[in-house]
Design an enzyme around this catalytic site. Structure first.
Site, PDB file in Angstrom:
ATOM      1  N   GLU A 112       0.841  -1.202   0.000  1.00  0.00           N
ATOM      2  CA  GLU A 112       0.000   0.000   0.000  1.00  0.00           C
ATOM      3  C   GLU A 112       0.870   1.244   0.000  1.00  0.00           C
ATOM      4  O   GLU A 112       1.904   1.288   0.672  1.00  0.00           O
ATOM      5  CB  GLU A 112      -0.892  -0.026   1.251  1.00  0.00           C
ATOM      6  CG  GLU A 112      -1.898   1.101   1.339  1.00  0.00           C
ATOM      7  CD  GLU A 112      -2.818   0.976   2.561  1.00  0.00           C
ATOM      8  OE1 GLU A 112      -3.175  -0.159   2.960  1.00  0.00           O
ATOM      9  OE2 GLU A 112      -3.163   2.020   3.125  1.00  0.00           O
ATOM     10  N   ASP A 114       0.199   5.406   0.442  1.00  0.00           N
ATOM     11  CA  ASP A 114      -0.877   6.327   0.838  1.00  0.00           C
ATOM     12  C   ASP A 114      -0.491   7.790   0.788  1.00  0.00           C
ATOM     13  O   ASP A 114       0.593   8.158   1.255  1.00  0.00           O
ATOM     14  CB  ASP A 114      -1.228   6.118   2.326  1.00  0.00           C
ATOM     15  CG  ASP A 114      -1.725   4.738   2.655  1.00  0.00           C
ATOM     16  OD1 ASP A 114      -2.359   4.125   1.795  1.00  0.00           O
ATOM     17  OD2 ASP A 114      -1.472   4.286   3.796  1.00  0.00           O
ATOM     18  N   GLU A 116      -2.491  10.876   2.612  1.00  0.00           N
ATOM     19  CA  GLU A 116      -3.645  11.220   3.443  1.00  0.00           C
ATOM     20  C   GLU A 116      -3.561  12.696   3.791  1.00  0.00           C
ATOM     21  O   GLU A 116      -2.593  13.136   4.422  1.00  0.00           O
ATOM     22  CB  GLU A 116      -3.656  10.375   4.721  1.00  0.00           C
ATOM     23  CG  GLU A 116      -4.029   8.932   4.442  1.00  0.00           C
ATOM     24  CD  GLU A 116      -3.861   8.018   5.643  1.00  0.00           C
ATOM     25  OE1 GLU A 116      -4.650   7.087   5.778  1.00  0.00           O
ATOM     26  OE2 GLU A 116      -2.934   8.242   6.437  1.00  0.00           O
TER      27      GLU A 116
END
Ligand SMILES: *[C@@H]1O[C@H](CO)[C@@H](O)[C@H](O)[C@H]1NC(C)=O
Ligand SMILES: *[C@@H]1O[C@H](CO)[C@@H](O)[C@H](O)[C@H]1NC(C)=O
Ligand SMILES: *[C@@H]1O[C@H](CO)[C@@H](O)[C@H](O)[C@H]1NC(C)=O
Ligand SMILES: *[C@@H]1O[C@H](CO)[C@@H](O)[C@H](O)[C@H]1NC(C)=O
Length: 303
Positions: A112, A114, A116
């Site tokens: 993953e 990310d 954010e």
């Protein structure tokens, strides 16, 4: 229609087709995904039409209110490429909201990457937190402030990802790298196809843990906008990830994309010195022993 008219029309059509092919060839060679590709071509809404608003194929809004969070995701998965999106964040009072743009494979040993975006009270800066999971192991948070107001215009947030390196980019500025250090025993994301996801949700509980202000529904609906739905990456077809690993000649695998150049290293160091507000690499409470990849990922040993 007589023969002359038909012939004339045919010529016009040929010119048109040649121009179209030239345009397509040009687009295929482009090195970012700013080509107008419709949302529907690569993505699906995963919340209802009031929360994932497809305004036209090229512009989508995620709407967070008391009734629902908002999300969309890609139809298929990808392994390597430059994968990104134009995003304009929730303006005004956005504290407690989290706008996430991330790449992820399914399962416990997932990979993953990310982005954010952590909202703030009106006039205070957003935080941009990034994280990397490889073979299910994450805990690699870094957080920066942005050097511009991300709610005014679209900016392109992307990951340049190949078997040597993963570079997180804000427009063309590298803000983080995660290099392939498998030789040192650090897992790397190089054998799982990832879906591309965007979501907007109430992160109050999580955010409040760090002492931030909670979401205030008085300011709902919260709206973030997305564009650039082309994907410049290797699509995993029929689960065949190996085809993306062995694929030759794709631009993102070329030597100049296997590491950062001197200008990019300089830009990365500027981010590290001027904008970094949290780094797992220096959090000795969490990691009494600095993770092995840290020095290499900030390119300190290369200078
Ligand atoms: C969207 O909102 C309208 C107006 O509130 C409502 O009538 C409609 O049922 C909603 N649609 C969905 C898919 O929830
Ligand atoms: C919100 O702004 C304050 C004050 O500038 C800052 O300390 C805080 O880190 C910001 N919050 C986030 C989530 O970045
Ligand atoms: C939410 O914002 C409104 C308007 O500024 C304010 O009156 C109210 O006290 C806020 N609510 C909370 C829980 O902070
Ligand atoms: C990229 O990885 C390949 C295969 O491991 C290696 O041969 C090559 O030297 C790497 N490139 C750089 C710039 O380190």
């Amino acid at each position: 229609m007589n023969w002359n008219q038909w012939f004339g029309l045919t010529k016009v059509c040929i010119v048109f087709v040649v121009l179209l092919l030239a345009t397509l060839a040009h687009c295929a060679g482009a090195q970012n995904s700013n080509v107008a590709v419709s949302f529907q071509q690569n993505y699906l809404a995963t919340t209802d039409a009031n929360h994932t608003r497809v305004l036209n194929g090229g512009l989508v809004e995620l709407v967070l209110d008391q009734y629902s969070a908002a999300a969309f995701g890609s139809k298929t998965s990808y392994l390597f490429g430059r994968i990104g999106m134009g995003i304009k964040l929730v303006p005004g009072y956005s504290a407690g909201t989290v706008t996430a743009y991330y790449l992820s494979s399914p399962g416990a040993t997932h990979d993953e990457m990310d982005f954010e975006f952590l909202g703030n009270v009106t006039g205070q800066p957003y935080g941009l937190q990034t994280n990397v999971y490889a073979n299910g192991v994450g805990g690699r948070e870094q957080r920066i402030n942005l050097w511009f107001d991300p709610t005014v215009e679209f900016h392109y947030y992307s990951v340049l990802w190949n078997s040597n390196i993963t570079v997180f980019l804000v427009d063309d500025t590298p803000i983080r790298t995660f290099r392939n250090n498998e030789a040192l025993g650090v897992p790397y994301m190089d054998d799982q196809g990832v879906g591309i996801y965007a979501s907007l949700w109430d992160g109050s509980n999580w955010a409040t843990d760090d002492g931030w202000v909670k979401l205030n529904w008085t300011y709902a609906p919260f709206i973030a906008s997305f564009e650039d739905f082309g994907v410049d990456g290797c699509e995993v077809v029929n689960g065949d990830t190996q085809a993306c690993v062995t694929q030759q000649g794709m631009w993102w695998n070329l030597p100049q994309y296997q590491t950062l150049n001197a200008n990019q290293i300089q830009a990365l160091h500027k981010v590290q010195s001027d904008y970094l507000i949290y780094d797992y690499c220096t959090d000795t409470t969490r990691y009494p022993t600095t993770p092995i990849e840290c020095a290499l990922n900030w390119y300190e040993l290369d200078l």
